[in-house]
Design an enzyme around this catalytic site. Sequence first.
Site, short mmCIF file in Angstrom:
data_model
loop_
_atom_site.label_atom_id
_atom_site.label_comp_id
_atom_site.label_asym_id
_atom_site.label_seq_id
_atom_site.Cartn_x
_atom_site.Cartn_y
_atom_site.Cartn_z
N PRO A 180 0.83 -1.22 0.00
CA PRO A 180 0.00 0.00 0.00
C PRO A 180 0.86 1.26 0.00
O PRO A 180 0.37 2.34 -0.30
CB PRO A 180 -0.78 -0.10 1.31
N GLU A 223 2.31 -8.10 8.44
CA GLU A 223 2.43 -6.62 8.55
C GLU A 223 3.24 -6.05 7.39
O GLU A 223 3.38 -4.84 7.26
CB GLU A 223 3.08 -6.25 9.90
N ARG A 225 -3.09 -8.28 -20.70
CA ARG A 225 -4.06 -7.83 -21.72
C ARG A 225 -3.38 -7.00 -22.81
O ARG A 225 -3.88 -6.88 -23.92
CB ARG A 225 -5.17 -6.98 -21.09
N ASP A 230 -9.48 0.67 -25.00
CA ASP A 230 -9.70 0.52 -23.55
C ASP A 230 -9.98 1.86 -22.89
O ASP A 230 -9.44 2.89 -23.30
CB ASP A 230 -8.38 0.04 -22.90
C1 4FV Z 1 -1.48 -3.81 -1.09
C2 4FV Z 1 -2.18 -2.76 -1.72
C3 4FV Z 1 -1.73 -4.33 0.27
C4 4FV Z 1 -0.32 -4.94 3.12
C5 4FV Z 1 0.08 -5.86 4.21
C6 4FV Z 1 -0.21 -7.09 2.20
C7 4FV Z 1 -0.95 -5.80 2.09
C8 4FV Z 1 0.18 -7.22 3.62
N1 4FV Z 1 -0.53 -4.23 -1.94
N2 4FV Z 1 -1.65 -2.61 -2.98
N3 4FV Z 1 -3.22 -2.04 -1.26
N4 4FV Z 1 -0.82 -5.24 0.73
O1 4FV Z 1 -2.70 -3.94 0.93
O2 4FV Z 1 -0.66 -3.50 -3.07
O3 4FV Z 1 1.51 -7.59 3.67
#
Ligand code: 4FV
Length: 249
Positions: A89, A116, A154, A169
């Site tokens: 994230p 985590e 794609r 697209d």
């Molecule tokens: C995530 C997202 C995401 C965070 C902790 C996996 C998680 C766990 N990855 N975009 N939104 N990953 O939430 O790519 O490790």
Amino acid sequence: MKVDIVTIFPEMVGAALATGIIGRAIAGGRLDVAVHDLRDATTDRHRVVDDVPFGGGPGMVLKPEPLFASVEAIRAARGEPAAVILTSPDGRRFTHAEAERLSRLPHVVVLCGRYEGVDERVRQHLATEELSIGDYVLTGGELPALVIVDAVARLLPGVVGDEQSVARDSFARGSLDFPQYTRPAEFRGLGVPPVLLSGHHREIERWRRREALRRTIERRPDLLKDGVRDRDDAALLQELLEQREKGAE
Ligand code: 4FV
């Protein structure tokens, strides 16, 4: 294009890659995807991939050794990747433009976080980039990895039957999509825009561009901040904005 995905749930990823357009592309050799179980890169009897965070706190963190060992094994077996992507994230937002950029690379590795997250030394010294699919926290990086592979696949030649559908697209033209209709022409008293039944292909294309731009103005004006690429679209956009002005007066 070669893609290597590192995960503690290879069966989950494998199952998603075995279906539909992506499944056919892989079976047809248009995309070469290998899924690697992170635990296979451990050396201890309990195949441990995570540990408690230094400094305390809730949850577990993915250890550096298995991830580094897994990527080194991939390098040895499949060659040096052009990118090692960590899905997280905290990464740069994954967009159509990012999908286009990745689709031009010969080989990428995707690391799927869990718990985590990963030890910071993985982020700093193993991953070459971090991508996020959105501002929310998932239980794992597998779904983001599958989103990325799907969007990139794609764009590869021969993956989507009709290249036309990729060329037009959403986002490829910098706008959202136009309304789609199919049979029946009348459903519960709800009809279909007559132009779509007219057979006038130029009129139909013009209607579709106008409706795509109208939807983009209404829902994602941010996509139009750098204007539109296509000259006809620019005229249509001007027309729609003037109409909106008049409507607003
Ligand atoms: C995530 C997202 C995401 C965070 C902790 C996996 C998680 C766990 N990855 N975009 N939104 N990953 O939430 O790519 O490790």
